[in-house]
Design a protein around this motif. Structure first.
Motif, short mmCIF file in Angstrom:
data_model
loop_
_atom_site.label_atom_id
_atom_site.label_comp_id
_atom_site.label_asym_id
_atom_site.label_seq_id
_atom_site.Cartn_x
_atom_site.Cartn_y
_atom_site.Cartn_z
N ARG A 1 0.83 -1.22 0.00
CA ARG A 1 0.00 0.00 0.00
C ARG A 1 0.85 1.26 0.00
O ARG A 1 0.54 2.23 -0.68
N ALA A 2 1.94 1.25 0.77
CA ALA A 2 2.85 2.41 0.79
C ALA A 2 3.47 2.63 -0.59
O ALA A 2 3.57 3.77 -1.05
N ALA A 3 3.88 1.55 -1.24
CA ALA A 3 4.47 1.66 -2.58
C ALA A 3 3.45 2.24 -3.57
O ALA A 3 3.77 3.16 -4.34
N LEU A 4 2.23 1.73 -3.54
CA LEU A 4 1.19 2.22 -4.44
C LEU A 4 0.85 3.68 -4.15
O LEU A 4 0.68 4.50 -5.07
N ALA A 5 0.77 4.03 -2.89
CA ALA A 5 0.47 5.42 -2.50
C ALA A 5 1.61 6.35 -2.89
O ALA A 5 1.39 7.53 -3.17
N GLY A 6 2.83 5.81 -2.95
CA GLY A 6 3.99 6.61 -3.32
C GLY A 6 4.24 6.72 -4.80
O GLY A 6 5.19 7.37 -5.23
N GLY A 7 3.42 6.09 -5.62
CA GLY A 7 3.55 6.24 -7.07
C GLY A 7 3.85 4.97 -7.84
O GLY A 7 3.90 4.99 -9.07
N ILE A 8 4.07 3.86 -7.15
CA ILE A 8 4.27 2.59 -7.85
C ILE A 8 2.96 2.21 -8.53
O ILE A 8 1.89 2.28 -7.93
N TYR A 9 3.05 1.82 -9.78
CA TYR A 9 1.87 1.44 -10.56
C TYR A 9 1.39 0.04 -10.20
O TYR A 9 0.20 -0.23 -10.15
N LEU A 10 2.34 -0.87 -9.95
CA LEU A 10 2.01 -2.26 -9.71
C LEU A 10 3.12 -2.91 -8.90
O LEU A 10 4.29 -2.60 -9.10
N VAL A 11 2.74 -3.80 -7.99
CA VAL A 11 3.70 -4.60 -7.25
C VAL A 11 3.60 -6.03 -7.78
O VAL A 11 2.51 -6.59 -7.85
#
Length: 134
Positions: free
Chosen positions: A96-106
């Motif tokens: 969630r932190a990665a997505l909120a920070g601008g990552i499109y997909l994990v």
């Protein structure tokens, strides 16, 4: 060696600690007509106009949303490209932190190499067989 690289349309930068870490990603697109570049995060701003950035976990440990935003802007100042984090075992909070920070997909390892392409280049005709990554 330190200048900006003119990247062609449909290009991918694999951010990884070593060239051997990036080799797996290069193999995923070898027959797909997509330009591929490997860089460490400190070198990646040279490829700022790439379409897609694959963040290998060899250079991208989990971070806060702000940490991810800072990380992405450091390699893609205009945030024009899409960023995918490829990691072994991120938990839900880290994802969630990665997505909120601008990552499109994990994408979690192991994965089908072609699934990385599907995330951004759905229209690419790639005849390469699907291989499994370790």
């Amino acid at each position: 060696l330190g200048g900006v690289v003119e990247v062609p349309p449909r290009s991918i930068v694999a951010l990884a600690a070593t060239e051997s870490d990036a080799e797996l990603y290069r193999q995923a697109i070898v027959d797909c007509g997509i330009a591929f570049f490997w860089a460490t995060p400190s070198q990646a701003s040279r490829f700022a106009h790439a379409d897609l950035f694959w963040w290998d976990d060899s250079v991208s440990a989990p971070a806060s949303a702000m940490g991810w935003t800072e990380r992405l802007v450091s390699v893609d100042p205009s945030l024009v490209g899409k960023h995918i984090w490829v990691c072994h075992d991120a938990n839900l909070q880290q994802e969630r932190a990665a997505l909120a920070g601008g990552i499109y997909l994990v994408v979690r390892k192991p994965f089908l190499l072609s699934s990385l392409l599907d995330a951004q280049f759905e229209a690419v005709a790639c005849t390469k067989s699907r291989r499994r990554a370790a």
